[in-house]
Design a protein around this motif. Sequence first.
Motif, PDB file in Angstrom:
ATOM      1  N   VAL A 135     -33.100  -5.393  47.981  1.00  0.00           N
ATOM      2  CA  VAL A 135     -33.894  -6.197  48.293  1.00  0.00           C
ATOM      3  C   VAL A 135     -33.551  -6.140  50.072  1.00  0.00           C
ATOM      4  O   VAL A 135     -32.570  -5.093  50.739  1.00  0.00           O
ATOM      5  N   ILE A 136     -34.968  -6.361  50.684  1.00  0.00           N
ATOM      6  CA  ILE A 136     -34.878  -6.121  52.282  1.00  0.00           C
ATOM      7  C   ILE A 136     -34.686  -7.291  53.053  1.00  0.00           C
ATOM      8  O   ILE A 136     -35.359  -7.748  52.503  1.00  0.00           O
ATOM      9  N   VAL A 137     -33.255  -7.544  53.433  1.00  0.00           N
ATOM     10  CA  VAL A 137     -33.091  -9.272  54.422  1.00  0.00           C
ATOM     11  C   VAL A 137     -33.767  -9.129  55.938  1.00  0.00           C
ATOM     12  O   VAL A 137     -33.212  -8.452  56.531  1.00  0.00           O
ATOM     13  N   VAL A 138     -34.690  -9.863  56.019  1.00  0.00           N
ATOM     14  CA  VAL A 138     -35.018 -10.694  57.414  1.00  0.00           C
ATOM     15  C   VAL A 138     -35.319 -12.186  57.932  1.00  0.00           C
ATOM     16  O   VAL A 138     -35.104 -12.473  57.373  1.00  0.00           O
ATOM     17  N   GLY A 139     -34.555 -11.934  59.054  1.00  0.00           N
ATOM     18  CA  GLY A 139     -35.175 -13.211  59.658  1.00  0.00           C
ATOM     19  C   GLY A 139     -36.574 -13.653  59.997  1.00  0.00           C
ATOM     20  O   GLY A 139     -37.546 -12.588  60.101  1.00  0.00           O
ATOM     21  N   VAL A 162     -28.572 -20.852  56.658  1.00  0.00           N
ATOM     22  CA  VAL A 162     -28.526 -20.043  56.046  1.00  0.00           C
ATOM     23  C   VAL A 162     -26.707 -19.466  56.082  1.00  0.00           C
ATOM     24  O   VAL A 162     -26.860 -18.767  57.126  1.00  0.00           O
ATOM     25  N   PRO A 163     -26.014 -19.796  54.972  1.00  0.00           N
ATOM     26  CA  PRO A 163     -24.522 -19.145  55.767  1.00  0.00           C
ATOM     27  C   PRO A 163     -25.141 -17.404  55.249  1.00  0.00           C
ATOM     28  O   PRO A 163     -25.026 -17.746  53.846  1.00  0.00           O
ATOM     29  N   VAL A 164     -24.690 -16.561  55.312  1.00  0.00           N
ATOM     30  CA  VAL A 164     -25.766 -15.645  55.214  1.00  0.00           C
ATOM     31  C   VAL A 164     -24.901 -14.378  53.952  1.00  0.00           C
ATOM     32  O   VAL A 164     -24.934 -14.468  53.250  1.00  0.00           O
ATOM     33  N   GLY A 210     -32.390  -6.776  60.156  1.00  0.00           N
ATOM     34  CA  GLY A 210     -32.513  -7.736  61.378  1.00  0.00           C
ATOM     35  C   GLY A 210     -32.844  -9.325  61.550  1.00  0.00           C
ATOM     36  O   GLY A 210     -34.130  -9.497  60.341  1.00  0.00           O
ATOM     37  N   GLY A 211     -34.030  -9.609  62.826  1.00  0.00           N
ATOM     38  CA  GLY A 211     -33.154  -9.455  64.088  1.00  0.00           C
ATOM     39  C   GLY A 211     -32.081 -10.199  64.241  1.00  0.00           C
ATOM     40  O   GLY A 211     -30.661 -10.178  63.822  1.00  0.00           O
ATOM     41  N   PRO A 212     -31.572  -9.580  65.401  1.00  0.00           N
ATOM     42  CA  PRO A 212     -30.325  -9.636  66.295  1.00  0.00           C
ATOM     43  C   PRO A 212     -29.989 -11.943  65.668  1.00  0.00           C
ATOM     44  O   PRO A 212     -28.417 -11.442  65.780  1.00  0.00           O
ATOM     45  N   HIS A 213     -30.655 -12.430  65.980  1.00  0.00           N
ATOM     46  CA  HIS A 213     -30.148 -13.677  65.732  1.00  0.00           C
ATOM     47  C   HIS A 213     -29.616 -13.636  64.100  1.00  0.00           C
ATOM     48  O   HIS A 213     -28.185 -14.226  63.821  1.00  0.00           O
ATOM     49  N   LEU A 214     -30.029 -12.896  62.913  1.00  0.00           N
ATOM     50  CA  LEU A 214     -29.763 -13.155  61.892  1.00  0.00           C
ATOM     51  C   LEU A 214     -28.238 -11.812  61.909  1.00  0.00           C
ATOM     52  O   LEU A 214     -27.564 -12.712  60.613  1.00  0.00           O
ATOM     53  N   PHE A 215     -28.370 -10.889  62.548  1.00  0.00           N
ATOM     54  CA  PHE A 215     -27.364 -10.086  61.929  1.00  0.00           C
ATOM     55  C   PHE A 215     -26.147 -10.519  62.494  1.00  0.00           C
ATOM     56  O   PHE A 215     -25.065 -10.639  62.165  1.00  0.00           O
ATOM     57  N   ALA A 216     -26.684 -11.239  64.122  1.00  0.00           N
ATOM     58  CA  ALA A 216     -25.384 -12.164  64.527  1.00  0.00           C
ATOM     59  C   ALA A 216     -24.324 -13.576  63.272  1.00  0.00           C
ATOM     60  O   ALA A 216     -23.193 -13.716  62.957  1.00  0.00           O
TER      61      ALA A 216
END
Length: 258
Positions: A72-76, A171-173, A192-198
């Motif tokens: 799966v590719i997870v993305v914001g 979403v609690p990742v 990514g992106g940056p918000h999701l990575f953080a």
Amino acid sequence: MRSLLPSGDSDNLDVDVDLHAHYALDWIGVGGFRVNFVSSLDGSATVSGLSRGLQTPGDNRVFAALRDLADVIVVGAATATAENYRPARPTQERQATRRRFGLADRPTIAVLSSSLAIDLSAELSAAASPDAPTWIVTTSAAPPERRAKLGAAIANGLNVRLLEIPSQDGVPVDVASELLREAGYVHQLCEGGPHLFAAAARASAVDELCLTVAPLLAGPGGPRITNGHEWPDDAVRSAELVGLLTEDDALFCRYTIR
Ligand SMILES: NC(=O)c1ccc[n+]([C@@H]2O[C@H](COP(=O)([O-])OP(=O)(O)OC[C@H]3O[C@@H](n4cnc5c(N)ncnc54)[C@H](OP(=O)(O)O)[C@@H]3O)[C@@H](O)[C@H]2O)c1
């Protein structure tokens, strides 16, 4: 592309690294939540609002190899829109590579969104197929009218799965990652992106960061690869360098996050 770690054959610097083998080690058979980013030397994640200006031919090959090793590719949602995400359709050759690693022919895509302001007519949702449905991961606080619209579209045959997680604050990742794993998506690649990575790193959901350092200065203005609220000191994470490749003055780092 040359390997600096594990150290390559110093007598034969022309030997090309097998990218699939490099990134499959300690990944296939284990799985996890792997993050992939490209950054400029001065720390920008974009040029003119997109990652394209940072990419090198080597980065494109690493990007593809990492996708070949993902369930799966997870993305914001913002990245999915800005970078025009579509359902992944690997070539026959890449499907064969995936099968060699015991993976399904195609990875699926999971988009995280609190607002559910997702264009359901865009290809990512509209062109998804039953063998690789697009997942939309949201929270119980999502606007009810958008939630209802999405539910109706799914009832009418849209190949989208909705994953709704109880939360008032995004979403609690870590929870999303665990639920995707339980659904069979063991090898998770976050682009990514940056918000999701953080958010993912803050939730201790990240096992690995694959970072391309592109040999250019992008100047001020672009975001870093993490974005959002500042972290308290005790949230700072350390990492171990487990792989390092180079080509055309770019570095391809593979870090395990502790
Ligand atoms: N250099 C690189 O490798 C790279 C990689 C990816 C992206 N980018 C660039 O980064 C920029 C986008 O940055 P961004 O930080 O805004 O991207 P992002 O993290 O993809 O998008 C942020 C949006 O995604 C959703 N989201 C993220 N984390 C969430 C969570 N934990 N729970 C619920 N929803 C969540 C939210 O959507 P809603 O607003 O719908 O709730 C949020 O507004 C683009 O310019 C893109 O080109 C660069």
